[in-house]
Write a protein that holds these residues in place. Structure first.
Motif, PDB file in Angstrom:
ATOM      1  N   MET A 172      46.986   5.545 -25.812  1.00  0.00           N
ATOM      2  CA  MET A 172      46.600   7.797 -26.418  1.00  0.00           C
ATOM      3  C   MET A 172      45.365   7.042 -25.678  1.00  0.00           C
ATOM      4  O   MET A 172      44.916   6.456 -26.419  1.00  0.00           O
ATOM      5  CB  MET A 172      47.209   8.144 -27.651  1.00  0.00           C
ATOM      6  CG  MET A 172      48.620   7.753 -28.354  1.00  0.00           C
ATOM      7  SD  MET A 172      48.183   7.957 -30.201  1.00  0.00           S
ATOM      8  CE  MET A 172      48.120  10.760 -29.804  1.00  0.00           C
ATOM      9  N   HIS A 173      44.898   7.986 -25.375  1.00  0.00           N
ATOM     10  CA  HIS A 173      43.735   7.849 -24.650  1.00  0.00           C
ATOM     11  C   HIS A 173      42.904   9.141 -25.306  1.00  0.00           C
ATOM     12  O   HIS A 173      41.932   8.248 -25.956  1.00  0.00           O
ATOM     13  CB  HIS A 173      43.591   9.516 -23.794  1.00  0.00           C
ATOM     14  CG  HIS A 173      42.585   9.367 -22.845  1.00  0.00           C
ATOM     15  ND1 HIS A 173      41.959   9.801 -22.628  1.00  0.00           N
ATOM     16  CD2 HIS A 173      41.020   7.902 -22.599  1.00  0.00           C
ATOM     17  CE1 HIS A 173      40.542  10.327 -22.025  1.00  0.00           C
ATOM     18  NE2 HIS A 173      40.092   8.581 -21.761  1.00  0.00           N
ATOM     19  N   ALA A 174      43.118   9.966 -26.503  1.00  0.00           N
ATOM     20  CA  ALA A 174      42.863  10.370 -27.441  1.00  0.00           C
ATOM     21  C   ALA A 174      43.543  10.345 -29.190  1.00  0.00           C
ATOM     22  O   ALA A 174      45.196  11.471 -28.809  1.00  0.00           O
ATOM     23  CB  ALA A 174      41.914  11.758 -27.298  1.00  0.00           C
ATOM     24  N   ASN A 175      43.724   9.922 -30.069  1.00  0.00           N
ATOM     25  CA  ASN A 175      44.291  10.551 -31.112  1.00  0.00           C
ATOM     26  C   ASN A 175      44.378  12.155 -31.494  1.00  0.00           C
ATOM     27  O   ASN A 175      43.811  12.103 -31.843  1.00  0.00           O
ATOM     28  CB  ASN A 175      43.975   9.746 -32.351  1.00  0.00           C
ATOM     29  CG  ASN A 175      44.642   9.291 -33.581  1.00  0.00           C
ATOM     30  OD1 ASN A 175      44.896  10.323 -33.863  1.00  0.00           O
ATOM     31  ND2 ASN A 175      45.846   8.263 -33.555  1.00  0.00           N
ATOM     32  N   ASN A 176      45.661  12.058 -31.554  1.00  0.00           N
ATOM     33  CA  ASN A 176      46.286  13.489 -31.652  1.00  0.00           C
ATOM     34  C   ASN A 176      45.649  13.883 -33.302  1.00  0.00           C
ATOM     35  O   ASN A 176      45.493  15.211 -33.465  1.00  0.00           O
ATOM     36  CB  ASN A 176      47.724  13.821 -31.669  1.00  0.00           C
ATOM     37  CG  ASN A 176      48.126  13.179 -32.531  1.00  0.00           C
ATOM     38  OD1 ASN A 176      47.766  11.537 -32.677  1.00  0.00           O
ATOM     39  ND2 ASN A 176      49.198  13.293 -32.413  1.00  0.00           N
ATOM     40  N   GLU A 177      45.282  13.155 -34.108  1.00  0.00           N
ATOM     41  CA  GLU A 177      45.114  13.734 -35.264  1.00  0.00           C
ATOM     42  C   GLU A 177      43.167  13.507 -35.677  1.00  0.00           C
ATOM     43  O   GLU A 177      42.658  14.413 -36.246  1.00  0.00           O
ATOM     44  CB  GLU A 177      45.236  12.766 -36.564  1.00  0.00           C
ATOM     45  CG  GLU A 177      47.185  13.463 -36.204  1.00  0.00           C
ATOM     46  CD  GLU A 177      47.733  12.380 -38.067  1.00  0.00           C
ATOM     47  OE1 GLU A 177      46.998  11.970 -38.972  1.00  0.00           O
ATOM     48  OE2 GLU A 177      48.864  11.665 -37.484  1.00  0.00           O
ATOM     49  N   THR A 178      42.972  12.501 -35.480  1.00  0.00           N
ATOM     50  CA  THR A 178      41.152  11.850 -35.532  1.00  0.00           C
ATOM     51  C   THR A 178      40.646  12.363 -34.166  1.00  0.00           C
ATOM     52  O   THR A 178      39.034  12.399 -34.395  1.00  0.00           O
ATOM     53  CB  THR A 178      40.556  10.980 -36.199  1.00  0.00           C
ATOM     54  OG1 THR A 178      41.323   9.410 -34.616  1.00  0.00           O
ATOM     55  CG2 THR A 178      41.638  10.394 -37.556  1.00  0.00           C
ATOM     56  N   GLY A 179      41.083  12.392 -32.921  1.00  0.00           N
ATOM     57  CA  GLY A 179      40.300  12.566 -31.850  1.00  0.00           C
ATOM     58  C   GLY A 179      39.190  11.305 -30.992  1.00  0.00           C
ATOM     59  O   GLY A 179      38.751  11.839 -30.563  1.00  0.00           O
TER      60      GLY A 179
ATOM     61  N   ASN B 299      36.499  18.463 -29.893  1.00  0.00           N
ATOM     62  CA  ASN B 299      36.915  19.596 -30.057  1.00  0.00           C
ATOM     63  C   ASN B 299      38.298  19.210 -32.091  1.00  0.00           C
ATOM     64  O   ASN B 299      38.485  20.844 -32.700  1.00  0.00           O
ATOM     65  CB  ASN B 299      38.296  20.799 -29.442  1.00  0.00           C
ATOM     66  CG  ASN B 299      39.044  19.679 -29.819  1.00  0.00           C
ATOM     67  OD1 ASN B 299      39.049  18.853 -28.808  1.00  0.00           O
ATOM     68  ND2 ASN B 299      40.686  20.297 -29.121  1.00  0.00           N
ATOM     69  N   THR B 300      37.740  17.823 -32.134  1.00  0.00           N
ATOM     70  CA  THR B 300      38.798  17.656 -33.251  1.00  0.00           C
ATOM     71  C   THR B 300      37.729  16.803 -34.503  1.00  0.00           C
ATOM     72  O   THR B 300      37.160  16.801 -34.033  1.00  0.00           O
ATOM     73  CB  THR B 300      39.485  16.759 -33.005  1.00  0.00           C
ATOM     74  OG1 THR B 300      40.569  17.387 -31.475  1.00  0.00           O
ATOM     75  CG2 THR B 300      40.546  16.243 -33.750  1.00  0.00           C
TER      76      THR B 300
ATOM     77  N   SER C 197      49.649  15.737 -37.625  1.00  0.00           N
ATOM     78  CA  SER C 197      49.620  15.150 -36.285  1.00  0.00           C
ATOM     79  C   SER C 197      50.369  16.764 -36.567  1.00  0.00           C
ATOM     80  O   SER C 197      51.351  17.029 -37.273  1.00  0.00           O
ATOM     81  CB  SER C 197      49.883  14.616 -35.747  1.00  0.00           C
ATOM     82  OG  SER C 197      51.139  15.170 -34.693  1.00  0.00           O
ATOM     83  N   SER C 198      50.409  17.846 -35.409  1.00  0.00           N
ATOM     84  CA  SER C 198      50.967  19.399 -35.543  1.00  0.00           C
ATOM     85  C   SER C 198      52.225  18.496 -34.952  1.00  0.00           C
ATOM     86  O   SER C 198      53.697  19.933 -35.238  1.00  0.00           O
ATOM     87  CB  SER C 198      50.445  20.225 -34.319  1.00  0.00           C
ATOM     88  OG  SER C 198      50.393  19.262 -33.200  1.00  0.00           O
TER      89      SER C 198
ATOM     90  N   ASP D  52      55.341  17.862 -43.069  1.00  0.00           N
ATOM     91  CA  ASP D  52      55.966  15.907 -43.381  1.00  0.00           C
ATOM     92  C   ASP D  52      54.878  16.080 -44.715  1.00  0.00           C
ATOM     93  O   ASP D  52      53.755  15.657 -44.261  1.00  0.00           O
ATOM     94  CB  ASP D  52      55.938  15.685 -42.172  1.00  0.00           C
ATOM     95  CG  ASP D  52      56.204  13.959 -42.652  1.00  0.00           C
ATOM     96  OD1 ASP D  52      56.093  14.020 -43.817  1.00  0.00           O
ATOM     97  OD2 ASP D  52      56.631  13.559 -42.283  1.00  0.00           O
ATOM     98  N   ASP D  53      55.728  16.038 -45.748  1.00  0.00           N
ATOM     99  CA  ASP D  53      54.322  14.962 -46.721  1.00  0.00           C
ATOM    100  C   ASP D  53      54.108  13.857 -46.773  1.00  0.00           C
ATOM    101  O   ASP D  53      53.218  13.503 -47.770  1.00  0.00           O
ATOM    102  CB  ASP D  53      55.074  16.560 -48.226  1.00  0.00           C
ATOM    103  CG  ASP D  53      55.330  17.298 -48.471  1.00  0.00           C
ATOM    104  OD1 ASP D  53      54.333  18.374 -47.490  1.00  0.00           O
ATOM    105  OD2 ASP D  53      56.143  17.940 -49.493  1.00  0.00           O
ATOM    106  N   GLN D  54      54.699  12.874 -46.209  1.00  0.00           N
ATOM    107  CA  GLN D  54      54.144  11.482 -45.530  1.00  0.00           C
ATOM    108  C   GLN D  54      52.763  11.456 -45.430  1.00  0.00           C
ATOM    109  O   GLN D  54      52.647  12.328 -44.329  1.00  0.00           O
ATOM    110  CB  GLN D  54      54.993  11.313 -45.578  1.00  0.00           C
ATOM    111  CG  GLN D  54      56.952  10.653 -45.199  1.00  0.00           C
ATOM    112  CD  GLN D  54      57.251   9.880 -46.985  1.00  0.00           C
ATOM    113  OE1 GLN D  54      56.445   9.161 -47.641  1.00  0.00           O
ATOM    114  NE2 GLN D  54      57.551  10.961 -47.779  1.00  0.00           N
ATOM    115  N   PRO D  55      51.779  10.484 -46.074  1.00  0.00           N
ATOM    116  CA  PRO D  55      51.308   9.975 -46.069  1.00  0.00           C
ATOM    117  C   PRO D  55      50.834  10.031 -44.555  1.00  0.00           C
ATOM    118  O   PRO D  55      51.802   9.402 -43.348  1.00  0.00           O
ATOM    119  CB  PRO D  55      50.606   8.902 -46.334  1.00  0.00           C
ATOM    120  CG  PRO D  55      51.175   8.605 -47.574  1.00  0.00           C
ATOM    121  CD  PRO D  55      52.184   8.922 -46.913  1.00  0.00           C
ATOM    122  N   SER D  56      50.082  10.464 -43.388  1.00  0.00           N
ATOM    123  CA  SER D  56      49.845  10.245 -41.952  1.00  0.00           C
ATOM    124  C   SER D  56      49.674   8.549 -41.669  1.00  0.00           C
ATOM    125  O   SER D  56      48.836   7.940 -42.322  1.00  0.00           O
ATOM    126  CB  SER D  56      48.964  10.580 -41.033  1.00  0.00           C
ATOM    127  OG  SER D  56      48.577  10.390 -39.878  1.00  0.00           O
TER     128      SER D  56
END
Length: 274
Positions: free
Chosen positions: A42-49, A191-192, A218-219, A224-228
């Motif tokens: 991934m170029h940028a993580n979708n959760e932390t940026g 933005n994140t 992640s959107s 989902d209640d499981q830890p990321s």
């Protein structure tokens, strides 16, 4: 187990990341074997940026004849992207992350890379995906990309960074010593913002602040209640990961709205026992 492993019996290696969520190119080099055909990061993580060192990874993969793919869904339109500077063979971009309608995306393929068709049959999409193209959505993606490029040229990334940092600073001021940043402090999307708040369950906090649009991971996995898994990979405990809150600022976000979000989250803390 990934689909490649489950359906196609492909060996997949997952190198570790550091406490900021970045891949050490040295670990990537160690994971490559003579049988490796593709590296995807991934170029940028979708959760932390957090942004990955794609160009450094390309310097490892290219001499070995290994294809490099990067998922730029989160970063396209947020930061400058140049496939030649990144050194990638394949790059994916997603329309709705640039304010285009949902359901349209793009794949960059380096000129000398040959791919098998995703859907065989017709000659559409240069023979790679049969079926009539959705011209309206393709045009919308082009228009959205053009607007995003104009925004980058007008220093939109700096404006988003100021708003993101304002949100973090205001929350830290309202909740001293309890707010912790997840991800890299500087090498991240403008933005994140992903933070953990001590003694709070992120899902419960958001439920108590319905006027704040955010997520606890992640959107793609909302609800989902499981830890990321992304946050656990940083070395966080399940409890710490459960305290995470991801909030993004965007094209129409104002400083006043950031302050209003801070007020709502701070007020919600009283109803969640925080």
């Amino acid at each position: 187990m990934s689909t490649l492993q489950r359906w196609h019996d492909v060996d997949v290696t997952y190198p570790p990341v550091d406490r900021f969520g970045r891949l050490d190119p040295g670990d990537g080099r160690a994971a490559i074997t003579p049988e490796t055909v593709l590296v995807t990061v991934m170029h940028a993580n979708n959760e932390t940026g957090t942004l990955q060192p794609i160009a450094d990874i390309a310097e490892i993969t290219r001499p070995r004849g290994v294809l490099l793919h990067t998922d730029a869904a989160q970063s396209a339109g947020k930061v400058d992207l140049d496939v030649d500077e990144l050194g990638v063979d394949l790059l994916t971009a997603v329309g709705h992350k640039m304010y285009a309608p949902k359901g349209i995306a793009a794949l960059y393929i380096r000129e000398d890379v040959t791919l098998e068709p995703l859907i065989g049959g017709g000659g559409q999409e240069r023979g790679l995906r049969a079926g009539t193209e959705n011209v309206a959505l393709a045009a919308a993606l082009g228009a959205a990309a053009d607007l995003a490029a104009r925004g980058l040229a007008a220093d939109e990334a700096a404006r988003l960074t100021r708003l993101r940092d304002q949100l973090q600073a205001e929350l830290t001021e309202r909740l001293p010593a309890r707010v912790h940043l997840h991800g890299h402090p500087t090498l991240r999307l403008p933005n994140t913002l992903n933070i953990g708040i001590d003694d709070v369950v992120g899902r419960e906090l958001l439920a108590a602040a319905p006027d704040v649009a955010g997520s606890t991971g992640s959107s793609c996995h909302s609800g989902d209640d499981q830890p990321s898994e992304s946050l656990l990979a940083l070395g966080l405990t399940p409890r710490q990961a459960a305290s995470a809150l991801r909030v993004s600022v965007g094209r129409w976000t104002t400083p006043q709205q950031v302050t209003a979000a801070t007020d709502s989250l701070a007020a919600a803390m009283t109803t969640t026992g925080g």
